[in-house]
Design a protein around this motif. Structure first.
Motif, PDB file in Angstrom:
ATOM      1  N   GLY A  74     -31.380 -97.013  -4.727  1.00  9.61           N
ATOM      2  CA  GLY A  74     -32.073 -95.768  -4.422  1.00  9.61           C
ATOM      3  C   GLY A  74     -33.568 -95.774  -4.689  1.00  9.61           C
ATOM      4  O   GLY A  74     -34.292 -94.941  -4.161  1.00  9.61           O
ATOM      5  N   SER A  75     -34.040 -96.714  -5.508  1.00  4.82           N
ATOM      6  CA  SER A  75     -35.442 -96.694  -5.937  1.00  4.82           C
ATOM      7  C   SER A  75     -36.420 -96.867  -4.779  1.00  4.82           C
ATOM      8  O   SER A  75     -36.394 -97.862  -4.048  1.00  4.82           O
ATOM      9  CB  SER A  75     -35.670 -97.822  -6.950  1.00  4.82           C
ATOM     10  OG  SER A  75     -37.028 -98.189  -6.964  1.00  4.82           O
ATOM     11  N   ASN A  76     -37.331 -95.897  -4.608  1.00  2.00           N
ATOM     12  CA  ASN A  76     -38.308 -95.980  -3.518  1.00  2.00           C
ATOM     13  C   ASN A  76     -39.343 -97.067  -3.747  1.00  2.00           C
ATOM     14  O   ASN A  76     -39.979 -97.534  -2.800  1.00  2.00           O
ATOM     15  CB  ASN A  76     -39.009 -94.629  -3.341  1.00  2.00           C
ATOM     16  CG  ASN A  76     -38.108 -93.634  -2.642  1.00  2.00           C
ATOM     17  OD1 ASN A  76     -37.083 -94.005  -2.087  1.00  2.00           O
ATOM     18  ND2 ASN A  76     -38.479 -92.366  -2.684  1.00  2.00           N
ATOM     19  N   ALA A  77     -39.534 -97.475  -5.012  1.00  2.00           N
ATOM     20  CA  ALA A  77     -40.511 -98.534  -5.296  1.00  2.00           C
ATOM     21  C   ALA A  77     -40.099 -99.831  -4.605  1.00  2.00           C
ATOM     22  O   ALA A  77     -40.948-100.677  -4.289  1.00  2.00           O
ATOM     23  CB  ALA A  77     -40.620 -98.747  -6.804  1.00  2.00           C
ATOM     24  N   ILE A  92     -45.873 -96.651   1.560  1.00  2.00           N
ATOM     25  CA  ILE A  92     -45.687 -97.844   2.377  1.00  2.00           C
ATOM     26  C   ILE A  92     -47.057 -98.293   2.865  1.00  2.00           C
ATOM     27  O   ILE A  92     -48.002 -97.512   2.896  1.00  2.00           O
ATOM     28  CB  ILE A  92     -44.766 -97.623   3.611  1.00  2.00           C
ATOM     29  CG1 ILE A  92     -45.351 -96.553   4.547  1.00  2.00           C
ATOM     30  CG2 ILE A  92     -43.351 -97.262   3.217  1.00  2.00           C
ATOM     31  CD1 ILE A  92     -44.883 -96.719   5.970  1.00  2.00           C
ATOM     32  N   ASP A  93     -47.124 -99.556   3.239  1.00  2.00           N
ATOM     33  CA  ASP A  93     -48.359-100.077   3.802  1.00  2.00           C
ATOM     34  C   ASP A  93     -48.280 -99.851   5.315  1.00  2.00           C
ATOM     35  O   ASP A  93     -47.502-100.506   5.997  1.00  2.00           O
ATOM     36  CB  ASP A  93     -48.445-101.573   3.453  1.00  2.00           C
ATOM     37  CG  ASP A  93     -49.569-102.271   4.208  1.00  2.00           C
ATOM     38  OD1 ASP A  93     -50.346-101.577   4.907  1.00  2.00           O
ATOM     39  OD2 ASP A  93     -49.644-103.508   4.109  1.00  2.00           O
ATOM     40  N   PRO A  94     -49.084 -98.918   5.862  1.00  2.00           N
ATOM     41  CA  PRO A  94     -48.945 -98.631   7.296  1.00  2.00           C
ATOM     42  C   PRO A  94     -49.250 -99.835   8.180  1.00  2.00           C
ATOM     43  O   PRO A  94     -48.692 -99.963   9.268  1.00  2.00           O
ATOM     44  CB  PRO A  94     -49.951 -97.495   7.535  1.00  2.00           C
ATOM     45  CG  PRO A  94     -50.784 -97.395   6.319  1.00  2.00           C
ATOM     46  CD  PRO A  94     -50.084 -98.070   5.204  1.00  2.00           C
ATOM     47  N   ALA A  95     -50.114-100.735   7.692  1.00  2.00           N
ATOM     48  CA  ALA A  95     -50.435-101.918   8.492  1.00  2.00           C
ATOM     49  C   ALA A  95     -49.250-102.880   8.571  1.00  2.00           C
ATOM     50  O   ALA A  95     -49.163-103.698   9.493  1.00  2.00           O
ATOM     51  CB  ALA A  95     -51.656-102.627   7.919  1.00  2.00           C
ATOM     52  N   ALA A  96     -48.328-102.769   7.614  1.00  2.00           N
ATOM     53  CA  ALA A  96     -47.130-103.615   7.704  1.00  2.00           C
ATOM     54  C   ALA A  96     -46.317-103.218   8.932  1.00  2.00           C
ATOM     55  O   ALA A  96     -45.679-104.046   9.574  1.00  2.00           O
ATOM     56  CB  ALA A  96     -46.282-103.476   6.431  1.00  2.00           C
TER      57      ALA A  96
END
Ligand SMILES: [Zn+2]
Ligand SMILES: [Zn+2]
Length: 372
Positions: A263-266, A294-298
């Motif tokens: 569940g962890s969002n990290a 999140i990294d949007p460029a990913a």
């Protein structure tokens, strides 16, 4: 035993008492074992005496967040014995061993036509209750199964298959749906983060597509348990960095896909970093609303895709039943802890606070009475 005595013994086995025990959700982190009336069944309905009900992450989320009004009786991974049948029920008689789905979509609305069954209004209507607002009801001695679930969501358990094995039909379906969403192809390499019971199930189903599965967990004990299900490529995240280890095992590229069964969002970042450019990440355990980094460029530059899958698919019902009932995978051995209904609060606490050696936790309401 004389015939009359045998018949009496059989009748008493199916005799339904007027009251029962149930674990009632009374508010955030407040579940109490209470005595309630046994639900009445109407025409077309079944009363099922619960043998085993698995505790699901979504039950825990509802209890911890108060996302649903109280009182309710949760529990939807339910197997048991038919104790009474309503007028007009075909195909089931008292004594039949069954597993019940708690919701079934209409197959006709906008969302059903687009195969996003979990968004269907009929699907959201829960058809099993032990009292109060229908919410599954498996954490009780008896559960009432409503007519549309009797028709489309109740499955007989074959001889030789245990109630414990059978209670996995719904979780298996949800995992199959997740794997289908990920569209794995043979030879692809997929990382499954988290090796709790659902992570192991997802890993086994991923491997079944022909993909090569890499697992990771912070608890080495869980990786050892995973090896007993044929999952050999574990990363002990308590000592090794998951991302760099995955890259090392994939010619430096990263996995083709990753599944987040924690569940962890990290860990969303970890999962996205661990896949190659163009890779996919499936969020399977992110059931709590909130925000995550999140990294949007990913997504844009590296063309990685974030996917989600929630709940079961009616289209996978037969396949999930076949997978469970054929005992292709010994699901029963994913159960590490069995609790009676009197100890339901303890059971929920353990499931919400997983230990290195705790896997699937189940409640067995009839075990208070010496089993059945
Ligand atoms: Zn579930
Ligand atoms: Zn629908």
């Amino acid at each position: 035993m004389a015939v009359a005595e045998q018949l009496a013994a059989r009748d008493s086995r199916h005799a339904v008492p007027t009251t029962m025990r149930a674990a009632v959700y009374r508010g955030v982190n407040d579940v109490r074992v209470e005595t309630l009336p046994v639900p009445q069944v109407g025409a077309g309905e079944l009363l099922v005496k619960v043998h085993t009900c698995g505790i699901c992450g979504t039950d825990l989320k509802k209890i911890a967040t108060g996302s649903h009004s109280a009182p309710r009786i949760f529990g939807h991974e339910t197997s048991g014995t038919v104790a009474a049948v309503g007028a007009g029920v075909k195909g089931f008689v008292p004594g039949d061993r069954v597993v019940v789905f708690h919701h079934i979509p209409c197959r006709d609305c906008f969302y059903c036509r687009h195969k996003t069954f979990a968004q269907c209004e009929t699907y959201k209507k829960v058809g099993c209750t032990a009292g109060f607002e229908p919410s599954g009801g498996g954490f009780a001695e008896y559960v009432r199964v409503m007519d549309w679930i009797v028709r489309d969501g109740t499955v007989s358990i074959p001889d030789g298959v245990s109630f414990e094995q059978a209670c996995f039909v719904e979780p298996v379906n949800t995992c199959m749906k997740g794997i289908e969403t990920l569209r794995l192809s043979a030879e692809e390499r997929v990382l499954v983060i988290g090796q709790g019971p659902i992570g192991i199930l997802l890993s086994v189903l991923a491997k079944r597509t022909g993909a090569m599965v890499i697992t990771s967990d912070l608890y080495p004990r869980r990786l050892t348990i995973a090896t007993s299900f044929g999952l050999q490529n574990g990363i002990d995240a308590s000592v090794d960095d998951t991302v760099s280890t995955v890259r090392k095992r994939t010619e430096g590229r990263g996995a083709d896909a990753a599944i987040l069964a924690v569940g962890s969002n990290a860990l969303i970042r970890t999962a996205m970093d661990a896949v190659r450019p163009g890779g996919r990440v499936l969020l399977f355990a992110q059931t709590a609303r909130g925000e995550a980094a999140i990294d949007p460029a990913a997504v844009c530059v590296d063309e990685k895709t974030l996917l989600g899958s929630y709940s079961a698919s009616v289209e996978l019902q037969e396949e999930s039943v076949r997978f469970v009932m054929s005992q292709e995978m010994n699901l029963e051995s994913l159960i590490s802890h069995r609790f009676s209904l009197s100890n339901a609060v303890e059971a929920l606490h353990l499931a919400a606070h997983p230990q290195p050696d705790s896997m699937k936790v189940v409640i067995q309401p009839c075990s208070d009475f010496g089993g059945s």
